[in-house]
Enzyme design. Structure first.
Site, PDB file in Angstrom:
ATOM      1  N   LYS A  36      25.916  37.283  42.772  1.00 18.32           N
ATOM      2  CA  LYS A  36      26.786  37.228  43.950  1.00 18.32           C
ATOM      3  C   LYS A  36      27.732  38.431  43.972  1.00 18.32           C
ATOM      4  CE  LYS A  36      30.334  34.521  41.604  1.00 18.32           C
ATOM      5  NZ  LYS A  36      30.624  33.148  41.140  1.00 18.32           N
ATOM      6  N   ARG A 134      37.300  22.427  43.643  1.00 17.65           N
ATOM      7  CA  ARG A 134      37.097  23.501  44.608  1.00 17.65           C
ATOM      8  C   ARG A 134      36.074  22.994  45.612  1.00 17.65           C
ATOM      9  NH1 ARG A 134      35.808  29.281  41.814  1.00 17.65           N
ATOM     10  NH2 ARG A 134      33.760  28.306  41.828  1.00 17.65           N
ATOM     11  N   TYR A 266      54.623  60.511  40.507  1.00 14.71           N
ATOM     12  CA  TYR A 266      55.668  59.942  41.373  1.00 14.71           C
ATOM     13  C   TYR A 266      56.720  59.197  40.575  1.00 14.71           C
ATOM     14  CZ  TYR A 266      52.692  60.911  45.410  1.00 14.71           C
ATOM     15  OH  TYR A 266      51.935  61.523  46.367  1.00 14.71           O
ATOM     16  N   MET A 314      46.928  57.891  44.399  1.00 17.57           N
ATOM     17  CA  MET A 314      45.821  57.447  45.254  1.00 17.57           C
ATOM     18  C   MET A 314      44.477  57.973  44.751  1.00 17.57           C
ATOM     19  SD  MET A 314      45.424  57.781  49.377  1.00 17.57           S
ATOM     20  CE  MET A 314      46.911  56.861  49.733  1.00 17.57           C
TER      21      MET A 314
HETATM   22  C1  LIG Z   1      30.261  32.862  39.756  1.00 18.53           C
HETATM   23  C2  LIG Z   1      29.689  31.575  39.397  1.00 18.53           C
HETATM   24  C3  LIG Z   1      28.965  31.414  38.212  1.00 18.53           C
HETATM   25  C4  LIG Z   1      28.860  32.484  37.153  1.00 18.53           C
HETATM   26  O1  LIG Z   1      29.978  32.357  36.305  1.00 18.53           O
HETATM   27  P1  LIG Z   1      30.172  33.339  35.053  1.00 18.53           P
HETATM   28  O2  LIG Z   1      31.428  32.868  34.427  1.00 18.53           O
HETATM   29  O3  LIG Z   1      30.305  34.715  35.617  1.00 18.53           O
HETATM   30  O4  LIG Z   1      28.979  33.193  34.195  1.00 18.53           O
HETATM   31  C5  LIG Z   1      28.339  30.221  37.994  1.00 18.53           C
HETATM   32  N1  LIG Z   1      28.432  29.212  38.880  1.00 18.53           N
HETATM   33  C6  LIG Z   1      29.142  29.311  40.026  1.00 18.53           C
HETATM   34  C7  LIG Z   1      29.204  28.154  40.956  1.00 18.53           C
HETATM   35  C8  LIG Z   1      29.800  30.482  40.318  1.00 18.53           C
HETATM   36  O5  LIG Z   1      30.513  30.576  41.443  1.00 18.53           O
END
Ligand SMILES: *Cc1c(COP(=O)(O)O)cnc(C)c1O
Length: 380
Positions: A36, A134, A266, A314
């Site tokens: 993802k 969640r 800065y 930047m």
């Molecule tokens: C991102 C995610 C994972 C992966 O988790 P890691 O800690 O990066 O291995 C697994 N399950 C769900 C639902 C996630 O959102």
């Protein structure tokens, strides 16, 4: 969107991605790489292609539109959209692009069932909330969900899933065990009802640290990219075989002396305590190299660690190269404009681990990868 106005270079080592994946296929027959958010900044299509030859059965992504992007990149493996369908276009895409989506509440399930009466049968995954608070059905709703699915035979549940809230904290082992028990109860209810579901619970930390959570398949994100979820804990050794897949470098633009008492960058938040030599590196917060690294972070030049002096700007950051100049202050031969400074990784004993960088940045490796990965990438 790739940042295309800068000189920051992200190198992705696909061999390390494959190496990390294989660490987990020794633990469980079925490993779902979670790619993802553009594979945590490593590149969605590239990560998929790199792992496709390894026998992956399912890839995990976030939203359904990312699943569609992955499908359109040529991936013909099963794709699981962890965040499930959000709108009508997402729901239509489940059939159109053959996406397995996690369904996590009744309203969503009803909408998908309605679409199924027009579009035909669909496999779905069900997400239960065993403690993360969640997304997901309450375990108490399992009976209701099962009854609904029996009344809607167009929908076939092929996976039951949940997410662990604190598997990366050895002190929280009791919470993980509690989530496991609640999850296992739900899985049993589905199986007793005659549904042949894949039980899928563990993320990286759960997979490495909690054998009972491995079940039918693992969802692996951070560890596949070489981040150790147990860094800094008494379980750190569990992640010691993992190899970071991302390295980040930027060129040195200028090298010059900084006299004792002179401030730099800065606000002159750093004032030289000795006659020094500084290198100005072409990377800054516009490249997602966080300003919180000011006066705190380090880079690696020629295999040596060099500390950041003053504020990250930047597109530029100053580092102290005095100690690696060799012949003394007048000899600027040790570091030259055009040399590479490594923000992550790099050669020799000065190599910067994802955990080092995340620590100076006051965040976690996940965020470091996602942000730096928005820069121009090349694949090795
Ligand atoms: C991102 C995610 C994972 C992966 O988790 P890691 O800690 O990066 O291995 C697994 N399950 C769900 C639902 C996630 O959102």
């Amino acid at each position: 969107m790739t940042i295309n106005y800068n000189k920051l270079q992200v190198d992705i080592h696909l061999d390390n991605l494959r190496h990390n994946y294989r660490v987990f296929t020794k633990l469980c027959d079925s490993v779902i790489p979670v790619i993802k958010s553009d594979a945590y900044g490593h590149g969605l299509a590239e990560a998929c292609r790199a792992l496709d030859g390894e026998g992956v059965g399912t890839f995990g992504v976030g939203f359904v539109n990312e699943a569609v992007l992955l499908r359109q990149s040529g991936c013909d493996t099963r794709i699981l959209a962890l965040l499930g369908p959000v709108d009508d276009a997402d729901i239509a895409a489940l059939w159109e692009h053959d996406i397995l989506a996690a369904i996590s509440h009744m309203d969503q399930l009803e909408k998908v069932a309605k679409a199924a009466s027009a579009n035909g049968p669909l496999n779905i995954a069900l997400k239960f909330d065993t403690g993360m608070r969640r997304l997901g059905f309450s375990p108490d709703a399992a009976d209701t969900v099962i009854d609904f699915l029996k009344a809607n035979p167009n929908l076939t549940p092929v996976m039951v899933s949940s997410h662990l809230a604190s598997a990366d904290e050895p002190d929280h082992a009791a919470n993980v065990a509690g989530q496991f028990v609640r999850f296992n109860g739900v899985v049993e209810q589905f199986r007793d009802a005659g549904f042949d579901v894949e039980a899928n619970l563990a993320n990286s930390a759960g997979s490495l640290g909690h054998e009972i959570c491995r079940l039918d398949s693992l969802r692996l994100g951070i560890s596949m990219y070489g981040g150790n979820p147990f860094h800094g804990t008494e379980w750190a050794e569990l992640g010691s075989k993992l190899k970071p897949a991302m390295e980040v470098s930027a060129p040195v633009l200028q090298v010059h002396p900084l006299k004792k008492g002179e401030g730099i960058s800065y606000g002159w938040t750093h004032v030289a305590e000795r006659d020094s030599v500084v290198a100005i590196v072409g990377a800054g917060y516009a490249d997602c190299y966080s300003r919180s690294l000011s006066n705190t972070g380090q880079m690696n030049i020629n295999g040596h660690r060099v500390p950041i002096l003053g504020r990250v700007c930047m597109q530029m950051t100053a580092v102290d190269v005095t100690d690696i100049m060799g012949e003394g202050l007048d000899d600027l031969a040790g570091v030259r404009p055009g040399d590479m400074a490594w923000l992550l990784g790099g050669p020799g004993p000065g190599t910067i681990t994802p955990e080092d960088l995340a620590g100076w940045w006051n965040t976690i490796t996940y965020e470091v990868f996602c942000l730096l990965g928005m820069n121009q990438r090349s694949y090795k």
